[in-house]
Design a protein around this motif. Structure first.
Motif, PDB file in Angstrom:
ATOM      1  N   ALA A 165      17.424   0.733   7.224  1.00 43.84           N
ATOM      2  CA  ALA A 165      17.344   0.121   8.556  1.00 43.84           C
ATOM      3  C   ALA A 165      16.058   0.544   9.258  1.00 43.84           C
ATOM      4  CB  ALA A 165      18.562   0.516   9.386  1.00 43.84           C
ATOM      5  N   THR A 166      15.684   1.799   9.086  1.00 45.76           N
ATOM      6  CA  THR A 166      14.441   2.290   9.687  1.00 45.76           C
ATOM      7  C   THR A 166      13.238   1.513   9.157  1.00 45.76           C
ATOM      8  OG1 THR A 166      15.377   4.491   9.955  1.00 45.76           O
ATOM      9  CG2 THR A 166      12.968   4.332   9.948  1.00 45.76           C
ATOM     10  N   ALA A 167      13.225   1.261   7.852  1.00 44.43           N
ATOM     11  CA  ALA A 167      12.105   0.521   7.254  1.00 44.43           C
ATOM     12  C   ALA A 167      12.013  -0.894   7.827  1.00 44.43           C
ATOM     13  CB  ALA A 167      12.263   0.476   5.736  1.00 44.43           C
ATOM     14  N   ALA A 168      13.183  -1.526   8.026  1.00 48.08           N
ATOM     15  CA  ALA A 168      13.173  -2.896   8.565  1.00 48.08           C
ATOM     16  C   ALA A 168      12.615  -2.917   9.986  1.00 48.08           C
ATOM     17  CB  ALA A 168      14.601  -3.471   8.530  1.00 48.08           C
ATOM     18  N   ILE A 169      13.052  -1.977  10.818  1.00 48.75           N
ATOM     19  CA  ILE A 169      12.569  -1.943  12.213  1.00 48.75           C
ATOM     20  C   ILE A 169      11.079  -1.602  12.266  1.00 48.75           C
ATOM     21  CG2 ILE A 169      12.831  -0.828  14.455  1.00 48.75           C
ATOM     22  CD1 ILE A 169      15.233  -2.497  13.847  1.00 48.75           C
ATOM     23  N   LYS A 170      10.653  -0.643  11.438  1.00 48.52           N
ATOM     24  CA  LYS A 170       9.220  -0.290  11.431  1.00 48.52           C
ATOM     25  C   LYS A 170       8.368  -1.496  11.050  1.00 48.52           C
ATOM     26  CE  LYS A 170       9.116   4.703  10.716  1.00 48.52           C
ATOM     27  NZ  LYS A 170       8.951   5.803   9.722  1.00 48.52           N
ATOM     28  N   HIS A 171       8.878  -2.275  10.120  1.00 53.39           N
ATOM     29  CA  HIS A 171       8.160  -3.494   9.703  1.00 53.39           C
ATOM     30  C   HIS A 171       8.024  -4.452  10.892  1.00 53.39           C
ATOM     31  CE1 HIS A 171       7.098  -6.990   7.266  1.00 53.39           C
ATOM     32  NE2 HIS A 171       8.190  -7.625   7.639  1.00 53.39           N
ATOM     33  N   LEU A 172       9.085  -4.623  11.658  1.00 50.96           N
ATOM     34  CA  LEU A 172       9.038  -5.522  12.820  1.00 50.96           C
ATOM     35  C   LEU A 172       8.068  -4.977  13.881  1.00 50.96           C
ATOM     36  CD1 LEU A 172      12.857  -6.364  13.075  1.00 50.96           C
ATOM     37  CD2 LEU A 172      11.018  -7.914  12.338  1.00 50.96           C
ATOM     38  N   LEU A 173       8.104  -3.662  14.088  1.00 48.10           N
ATOM     39  CA  LEU A 173       7.188  -3.048  15.056  1.00 48.10           C
ATOM     40  C   LEU A 173       5.738  -3.219  14.599  1.00 48.10           C
ATOM     41  CD1 LEU A 173       9.143   0.286  15.792  1.00 48.10           C
ATOM     42  CD2 LEU A 173       8.869  -1.673  17.362  1.00 48.10           C
ATOM     43  N   ALA A 174       5.513  -3.053  13.306  1.00 47.50           N
ATOM     44  CA  ALA A 174       4.152  -3.184  12.770  1.00 47.50           C
ATOM     45  C   ALA A 174       3.637  -4.612  12.941  1.00 47.50           C
ATOM     46  CB  ALA A 174       4.125  -2.786  11.292  1.00 47.50           C
ATOM     47  N   LEU A 175       4.553  -5.572  12.977  1.00 40.80           N
ATOM     48  CA  LEU A 175       4.156  -6.975  13.190  1.00 40.80           C
ATOM     49  C   LEU A 175       3.932  -7.279  14.674  1.00 40.80           C
ATOM     50  CD1 LEU A 175       6.631  -8.712  10.704  1.00 40.80           C
ATOM     51  CD2 LEU A 175       4.140  -8.497  10.434  1.00 40.80           C
ATOM     52  N   GLY A 176       4.105  -6.267  15.526  1.00 39.64           N
ATOM     53  CA  GLY A 176       3.849  -6.447  16.945  1.00 39.64           C
ATOM     54  C   GLY A 176       5.053  -6.915  17.754  1.00 39.64           C
ATOM     55  N   ARG A 177       6.231  -6.891  17.169  1.00 36.90           N
ATOM     56  CA  ARG A 177       7.425  -7.319  17.907  1.00 36.90           C
ATOM     57  C   ARG A 177       7.829  -6.219  18.878  1.00 36.90           C
ATOM     58  NH1 ARG A 177       8.202 -12.849  16.230  1.00 36.90           N
ATOM     59  NH2 ARG A 177       6.696 -12.917  14.530  1.00 36.90           N
ATOM     60  N   THR A 178       8.191  -6.613  20.081  1.00 37.16           N
ATOM     61  CA  THR A 178       8.477  -5.622  21.122  1.00 37.16           C
ATOM     62  C   THR A 178       9.867  -5.762  21.722  1.00 37.16           C
ATOM     63  OG1 THR A 178       7.531  -7.071  22.804  1.00 37.16           O
ATOM     64  CG2 THR A 178       6.055  -5.438  21.807  1.00 37.16           C
ATOM     65  N   ARG A 179      10.604  -6.812  21.328  1.00 38.43           N
ATOM     66  CA  ARG A 179      11.953  -7.000  21.851  1.00 38.43           C
ATOM     67  C   ARG A 179      12.880  -7.293  20.670  1.00 38.43           C
ATOM     68  NH1 ARG A 179      12.689  -7.150  26.899  1.00 38.43           N
ATOM     69  NH2 ARG A 179      14.573  -8.424  26.759  1.00 38.43           N
ATOM     70  N   ILE A 180      13.463  -6.221  20.125  1.00 36.10           N
ATOM     71  CA  ILE A 180      14.212  -6.314  18.871  1.00 36.10           C
ATOM     72  C   ILE A 180      15.711  -6.177  19.127  1.00 36.10           C
ATOM     73  CG2 ILE A 180      14.528  -5.322  16.570  1.00 36.10           C
ATOM     74  CD1 ILE A 180      11.668  -4.210  16.794  1.00 36.10           C
ATOM     75  N   ALA A 181      16.460  -7.222  18.778  1.00 34.72           N
ATOM     76  CA  ALA A 181      17.932  -7.168  18.881  1.00 34.72           C
ATOM     77  C   ALA A 181      18.527  -6.775  17.532  1.00 34.72           C
ATOM     78  CB  ALA A 181      18.464  -8.524  19.318  1.00 34.72           C
ATOM     79  N   HIS A 182      19.749  -6.246  17.557  1.00 29.64           N
ATOM     80  CA  HIS A 182      20.414  -5.872  16.299  1.00 29.64           C
ATOM     81  C   HIS A 182      21.817  -6.462  16.277  1.00 29.64           C
ATOM     82  CE1 HIS A 182      20.950  -3.572  12.612  1.00 29.64           C
ATOM     83  NE2 HIS A 182      22.118  -3.128  13.058  1.00 29.64           N
TER      84      HIS A 182
END
Lengths: 327, 327
Positions: A165-182
């Motif tokens: 799960a950490t890897a998935a979120i880090k990937h989204l953050l690296a893509l510049g996403r700033t509003r992440i729902a789960h």
């Protein structure tokens, strides 16, 4: 004692390896490359080399049979785990008995009695959830795979759900996403809880609303999408591929392009969901075959008199596809 | 010879059945109701009755082990078949070894040598396609399930694909549909060809265009929908649930309500497709567990010295849901 006409040294000679290596390949002990193992098996098949299983069972007290006890009737998890177990155990000479308990304690007890009566060498216990499970009570080597035993003295091999799960979120953050729902499955499932906790911790300020717990289904993915859209997310991280597929379908129906407006990640890398999704899913591969291989290796060592104790947690890896990267 | 302290007659007494019935239940011979079988197994579990498998193997020359040899690595077909096989063989005392050949002839040969060497009592051969397959060459009882052997002297159990397709088309005709299209998988797959032929024959004048052959995928279902819509069908019969799900998705996107404008049928009753489809699919259930039970029963009879010859074709049944009946 009966012997087959073809000897191990003949196999070794044809494969171009030492007798020790041939023996390791045929007995599935030691660490060999897949290439070497294949070469030896090919040579054994070509020469018709057959270990005399019954003769050896009588002389050694072993049956060269291992059981995989599972509660996963659909085979969704147990089949890839079994493939991994077979890679280690069966290619040479150990047979794997699959026992499907169908989540019925009576069936489980009946199976265990039968396995003990027929003298299997050891048991791999697995299931379709990652929640801890009570140990089985048998006088045999046992390794738990996917779901750890509650007894810390037992040997268990599990996957690092939090790391995935950490890897998935880090990937989204690296893509510049700033509003992440789960969006994820039932709160009382360990896998849902661990993945959600890791997502919350890793996303930090980028977390958008609280994690939504529901069920492992596409329908829940579609329903939850309507709920999280009020928070205006630019990414949705999901606890399973089924949920993520439902999310992608709903976003498309509502006119939100994936990943341009909203990136989506799944979890499982279940081909029938992850590849059929529109777009195909960036997701976390559970590495179930590797899990099976590791469990089988630990079981072989326990059968050889060197049991392991405690929980071995295997890393799992993100697979990136169009649902976050675009076409 | 060692004996367990609990005897078969004790089990029979507790279960309230005759010793003969208890023996049948524990040996999985004869025809008993599921209820009776369960009662005996519960009594056996309660008393801790354990047949002494190794002692009996030595005295009888049998290992009370049966192998399921499959080329279906995903378990999509082999797992339900295995459940059926287990219903018959394993509940009492026979262990089932699952051997996944991964469609590799070398692995298949290696497995067969190993199974002969360890003296399994018999083999059920299955796969993920229904096309005829060459027989395996072993000195053991063998039954082929799903894919029949090319040797008519062998015992094979298959499903009535044509009958399933006929039932689906008759259902559409009974609903008053008069323009029925058929979309299916590769033309060189026996299952696609047989289902298509039966659909054509049964639909008669109601057939709308030629059957469209493609691949077993949702994507093909979506693509083919665009092609068949030019013929203005009021029903689309599909060769698989994956195709039917793709058809339903595409029809919804194009604004054709299912089933009001166009009714859709699938084939397989694969829950992950048939139930997740919007709407859920009317489809043909393959009856794979029943197939496994019949194959195992024939194998037991062959092991007992009464082999069958030829092909047994099992009827398969239509399951009706919203994709033809509406909400």
């Amino acid at each position: 004692m009966k012997r087959s006409a073809v000897r191990m040294v003949d196999v070794a000679a044809l494969a171009g390896v030492s007798a020790g290596t041939a023996s390791k390949a045929l007995n599935n002990t030691g660490q060999l490359s897949q290439d070497t193992r294949d070469r030896v098996l090919r040579a054994a098949a070509h020469l018709g080399f057959t270990p005399d299983a019954r003769g050896r069972a009588l002389s050694s007290g072993r049956t060269y049979t291992v059981a995989l006890l599972t509660s996963d009737s659909t085979g969704r998890f147990s089949i890839p785990i079994m493939r991994g177990v077979e890679d280690v155990l069966s290619a040479g000479e150990l047979a794997t008995v699959l026992c499907d308990t169908r989540d019925d304690p009576l069936r489980e007890r009946t199976y265990l009695r039968s396995l003990v009566a027929r003298g299997v060498d050891g048991i791999v216990v697995t299931g379709r959830r990652t929640d801890l499970r009570p140990p089985i009570n048998v006088p045999l080597p046992v390794v738990y795979a996917l779901a750890a035993s509650t007894d810390p003295a037992d040997a268990s091999v599990i996957i690092d759900d939090a790391g995935g799960a950490t890897a998935a979120i880090k990937h989204l953050l690296a893509l510049g996403r700033t509003r992440i729902a789960h969006i994820t499955g039932p709160a009382d499932h360990r896998s849902a809880a661990e993945r959600a906790q890791a997502a919350v911790t890793t996303a930090g300020d980028a977390l958008c609303g609280e994690p939504l717990f529901g069920e492992w289904s596409e329908r829940w993915g579609r329903q939850a999408t309507d709920l999280v859209l009020r928070q205006r997310p630019d990414a949705i991280s999901c606890g399973s591929d089924q949920i993520a597929r439902g999310v992608c379908d709903r976003l498309r129906e509502l006119g939100h392009p994936v990943p341009e407006d909203i990136a989506v990640t799944g979890f499982d890398n279940w081909p029938v969901m992850a590849l059929a999704s529109r777009p195909p899913l960036t997701t976390v591969d559970l590495g179930l075959e590797d899990l099976g291989r590791r469990a089988a290796t630990l079981l072989l060592e326990a059968i050889a008199g060197k049991p392991h104790h405690g929980v071995l947690e295997l890393p799992i890896h993100l697979i990136t596809r169009e649902s976050t990267l675009g076409p």
